[in-house]
Design a protein around this motif. Structure first.
Motif, PDB file in Angstrom:
ATOM      1  N   SER A 117       0.872  -1.167   0.000  1.00  0.00           N
ATOM      2  CA  SER A 117       0.000   0.000   0.000  1.00  0.00           C
ATOM      3  C   SER A 117       0.911   1.219   0.000  1.00  0.00           C
ATOM      4  O   SER A 117       2.103   1.114   0.326  1.00  0.00           O
ATOM      5  CB  SER A 117      -0.904   0.020   1.235  1.00  0.00           C
ATOM      6  OG  SER A 117      -0.143   0.258   2.408  1.00  0.00           O
ATOM      7  N   PRO A 118       0.413   2.383  -0.351  1.00  0.00           N
ATOM      8  CA  PRO A 118       1.251   3.578  -0.272  1.00  0.00           C
ATOM      9  C   PRO A 118       1.842   3.783   1.121  1.00  0.00           C
ATOM     10  O   PRO A 118       3.000   4.166   1.256  1.00  0.00           O
ATOM     11  CB  PRO A 118       0.287   4.701  -0.655  1.00  0.00           C
ATOM     12  CG  PRO A 118      -0.685   4.039  -1.601  1.00  0.00           C
ATOM     13  CD  PRO A 118      -0.887   2.670  -1.013  1.00  0.00           C
ATOM     14  N   SER A 119       1.060   3.482   2.161  1.00  0.00           N
ATOM     15  CA  SER A 119       1.550   3.713   3.523  1.00  0.00           C
ATOM     16  C   SER A 119       2.584   2.675   3.955  1.00  0.00           C
ATOM     17  O   SER A 119       3.498   2.984   4.731  1.00  0.00           O
ATOM     18  CB  SER A 119       0.393   3.715   4.520  1.00  0.00           C
ATOM     19  OG  SER A 119      -0.297   2.479   4.500  1.00  0.00           O
ATOM     20  N   SER A 120       2.481   1.438   3.454  1.00  0.00           N
ATOM     21  CA  SER A 120       3.461   0.412   3.830  1.00  0.00           C
ATOM     22  C   SER A 120       4.737   0.518   3.002  1.00  0.00           C
ATOM     23  O   SER A 120       5.819   0.144   3.465  1.00  0.00           O
ATOM     24  CB  SER A 120       2.866  -0.995   3.684  1.00  0.00           C
ATOM     25  OG  SER A 120       2.599  -1.298   2.329  1.00  0.00           O
ATOM     26  N   LEU A 121       4.633   1.035   1.784  1.00  0.00           N
ATOM     27  CA  LEU A 121       5.798   1.145   0.919  1.00  0.00           C
ATOM     28  C   LEU A 121       6.616   2.397   1.212  1.00  0.00           C
ATOM     29  O   LEU A 121       7.848   2.376   1.080  1.00  0.00           O
ATOM     30  CB  LEU A 121       5.372   1.142  -0.551  1.00  0.00           C
ATOM     31  CG  LEU A 121       6.506   1.233  -1.584  1.00  0.00           C
ATOM     32  CD1 LEU A 121       7.477   0.068  -1.426  1.00  0.00           C
ATOM     33  CD2 LEU A 121       5.945   1.284  -2.995  1.00  0.00           C
ATOM     34  N   ALA A 122       5.967   3.468   1.617  1.00  0.00           N
ATOM     35  CA  ALA A 122       6.672   4.739   1.814  1.00  0.00           C
ATOM     36  C   ALA A 122       7.890   4.626   2.726  1.00  0.00           C
ATOM     37  O   ALA A 122       8.963   5.148   2.392  1.00  0.00           O
ATOM     38  CB  ALA A 122       5.697   5.795   2.332  1.00  0.00           C
ATOM     39  N   PRO A 123       7.799   3.946   3.892  1.00  0.00           N
ATOM     40  CA  PRO A 123       8.991   3.836   4.747  1.00  0.00           C
ATOM     41  C   PRO A 123      10.137   3.078   4.084  1.00  0.00           C
ATOM     42  O   PRO A 123      11.309   3.379   4.336  1.00  0.00           O
ATOM     43  CB  PRO A 123       8.476   3.071   5.975  1.00  0.00           C
ATOM     44  CG  PRO A 123       7.004   3.268   5.972  1.00  0.00           C
ATOM     45  CD  PRO A 123       6.618   3.344   4.532  1.00  0.00           C
ATOM     46  N   LEU A 124       9.811   2.103   3.241  1.00  0.00           N
ATOM     47  CA  LEU A 124      10.848   1.343   2.541  1.00  0.00           C
ATOM     48  C   LEU A 124      11.556   2.220   1.518  1.00  0.00           C
ATOM     49  O   LEU A 124      12.780   2.190   1.387  1.00  0.00           O
ATOM     50  CB  LEU A 124      10.231   0.123   1.861  1.00  0.00           C
ATOM     51  CG  LEU A 124       9.547  -0.892   2.781  1.00  0.00           C
ATOM     52  CD1 LEU A 124       8.845  -1.965   1.966  1.00  0.00           C
ATOM     53  CD2 LEU A 124      10.551  -1.526   3.725  1.00  0.00           C
ATOM     54  N   LEU A 125      10.781   3.024   0.805  1.00  0.00           N
ATOM     55  CA  LEU A 125      11.372   3.944  -0.162  1.00  0.00           C
ATOM     56  C   LEU A 125      12.205   5.007   0.539  1.00  0.00           C
ATOM     57  O   LEU A 125      13.298   5.370   0.084  1.00  0.00           O
ATOM     58  CB  LEU A 125      10.279   4.595  -1.012  1.00  0.00           C
ATOM     59  CG  LEU A 125       9.488   3.663  -1.935  1.00  0.00           C
ATOM     60  CD1 LEU A 125       8.362   4.423  -2.611  1.00  0.00           C
ATOM     61  CD2 LEU A 125      10.399   3.029  -2.984  1.00  0.00           C
ATOM     62  N   ASP A 126      11.705   5.496   1.666  1.00  0.00           N
ATOM     63  CA  ASP A 126      12.455   6.502   2.427  1.00  0.00           C
ATOM     64  C   ASP A 126      13.757   5.929   2.973  1.00  0.00           C
ATOM     65  O   ASP A 126      14.725   6.670   3.194  1.00  0.00           O
ATOM     66  CB  ASP A 126      11.598   7.041   3.576  1.00  0.00           C
ATOM     67  CG  ASP A 126      10.434   7.891   3.099  1.00  0.00           C
ATOM     68  OD1 ASP A 126      10.473   8.346   1.932  1.00  0.00           O
ATOM     69  OD2 ASP A 126       9.478   8.089   3.877  1.00  0.00           O
ATOM     70  N   SER A 127      13.782   4.614   3.193  1.00  0.00           N
ATOM     71  CA  SER A 127      14.998   3.958   3.691  1.00  0.00           C
ATOM     72  C   SER A 127      15.998   3.683   2.573  1.00  0.00           C
ATOM     73  O   SER A 127      17.118   3.249   2.835  1.00  0.00           O
ATOM     74  CB  SER A 127      14.641   2.643   4.396  1.00  0.00           C
ATOM     75  OG  SER A 127      13.905   2.902   5.576  1.00  0.00           O
ATOM     76  N   GLY A 128      15.552   3.903   1.313  1.00  0.00           N
ATOM     77  CA  GLY A 128      16.472   3.768   0.192  1.00  0.00           C
ATOM     78  C   GLY A 128      16.288   2.547  -0.678  1.00  0.00           C
ATOM     79  O   GLY A 128      17.177   2.216  -1.477  1.00  0.00           O
ATOM     80  N   LEU A 129      15.157   1.838  -0.568  1.00  0.00           N
ATOM     81  CA  LEU A 129      14.929   0.643  -1.387  1.00  0.00           C
ATOM     82  C   LEU A 129      15.154   0.950  -2.863  1.00  0.00           C
ATOM     83  O   LEU A 129      14.604   1.911  -3.399  1.00  0.00           O
ATOM     84  CB  LEU A 129      13.501   0.130  -1.176  1.00  0.00           C
ATOM     85  CG  LEU A 129      13.159  -1.206  -1.849  1.00  0.00           C
ATOM     86  CD1 LEU A 129      13.873  -2.358  -1.156  1.00  0.00           C
ATOM     87  CD2 LEU A 129      11.646  -1.434  -1.831  1.00  0.00           C
ATOM     88  N   ASP A 130      15.959   0.131  -3.528  1.00  0.00           N
ATOM     89  CA  ASP A 130      16.289   0.338  -4.936  1.00  0.00           C
ATOM     90  C   ASP A 130      15.374  -0.422  -5.882  1.00  0.00           C
ATOM     91  O   ASP A 130      15.082   0.052  -6.982  1.00  0.00           O
ATOM     92  CB  ASP A 130      17.735  -0.101  -5.207  1.00  0.00           C
ATOM     93  CG  ASP A 130      18.750   0.725  -4.439  1.00  0.00           C
ATOM     94  OD1 ASP A 130      18.788   1.951  -4.637  1.00  0.00           O
ATOM     95  OD2 ASP A 130      19.491   0.136  -3.626  1.00  0.00           O
TER      96      ASP A 130
END
Length: 293
Positions: A117-130
């Motif tokens: 979901s946008p809310s579950s993915l956002a922290p992963l993207l903010d952590s730098g997921l490539d």
């Protein structure tokens, strides 16, 4: 296109090409880490139900030790959170991604999409997921339900569509589709639909017998011994949630243990294996029909 994102995408294409065509730009291509053995689905070609090795979840402390023992060994490889479970069930996954990025890794995640979901993915993207890889093996609800027990096709499709805009210019988004006798006729429809949705990376791979644990008749198992001659063994590293380095991700019994990455550096393990008379040979290889090995 953002230069940083362009570099991420080119690196992903190179790794995929190296894996499928056995052209390796790095050793290994992938370091796969298992965050958990828990899962939200039961897919017909996944032998997870036969898992006999210990089950559990990767601790942040153990992951830090694993990173330290992998340090400096794999320039250019991808650290991929995957394994015999759904990584997004791990409550500290964003922290694990952040730790991997701080250690200099190109970092990916494979998920079945049920928790996206946008809310579950956002922290992963903010952590730098490539890289975000989503496993989806059908173009229609009927086929999806034949392959996935307890799944909701329309829910997963909706979740994928909801996160696609977040990945744009931030993380490479890819769909993984395992081609089998159940869904072979839908590959064209699948590719057409998702390309229209803006998905550039679609990975079709043939269903195989998972080291002999999956015995569907269309996927007969040839009898052959591979051991150290296996290209996958040389170019992929698999670590379980409790740090055990296995020769193959499909070792459901933990019989191919090579060492504990919480306690030993991988270079020391590899050096030990390279000594005369220590060439490993694994019984699981005799029943394997994995086409890319």
């Amino acid at each position: 296109m953002d230069p940083e994102f362009k570099d991420k995408r080119q690196k992903y294409y190179a790794l995929q090409d190296g894996f499928v065509r056995k052209r390796s730009p790095a050793f290994p291509l992938v370091v796969e880490i298992e965050p958990t053995t828990d899962c939200t689905l039961a897919c017909v070609f996944c032998p997870r139900g036969s898992l006999q090795r210990p089950r559990g979840r990767l601790s942040v402390t153990d992951f830090k030790k694993i990173l330290e023992n992998l340090d400096g060994s794999f320039d250019g490889a991808m650290l991929l959170f995957s394994g015999f479970g759904e990584p997004m069930l791990h409550e500290s996954l964003a922290s694990l991604v952040g730790m991997a990025k701080e250690a200099g890794w190109y970092c990916g995640l494979t998920t079945n999409g049920t928790l996206l979901s946008p809310s579950s993915l956002a922290p992963l993207l903010d952590s730098g997921l490539d890289v975000l890889q989503v496993s989806l093996h059908a173009a229609t609800e009927g086929t999806y339900l034949r392959i996935v027990e307890g799944g909701d096709y329309h829910d997963v499709v909706g979740r994928i569509r909801s996160v696609l805009p977040l990945c744009r210019e931030r993380a490479v988004f890819a769909l993984n589709y395992t081609v089998s006798s159940w869904n072979r006729d839908e590959t064209g429809e699948f590719a057409s639909y998702w390309k229209e949705q803006g998905v550039a990376c679609i990975n079709f791979s043939p269903c195989h017998n998972r080291g002999g644990f999956f015995r569907d008749p269309p996927h007969a198992s040839p009898a052959r011994e591979i051991g150290r001659g296996c290209w996958i063994f040389r170019n992929a590293v698999y670590a379980t949630w409790d740090g055990q380095l296995l020769a193959c991700c499909n070792d459901l019994f933990g019989e191919t243990g090579r060492g504990d990455l919480r306690e030993r550096k991988i270079e020391a393990i590899r050096e030990e294996e390279s000594k005369p008379g220590r060439v490993p040979s694994f019984s699981i290889c005799r029943d394997c029909d994995f086409p890319f090995r």
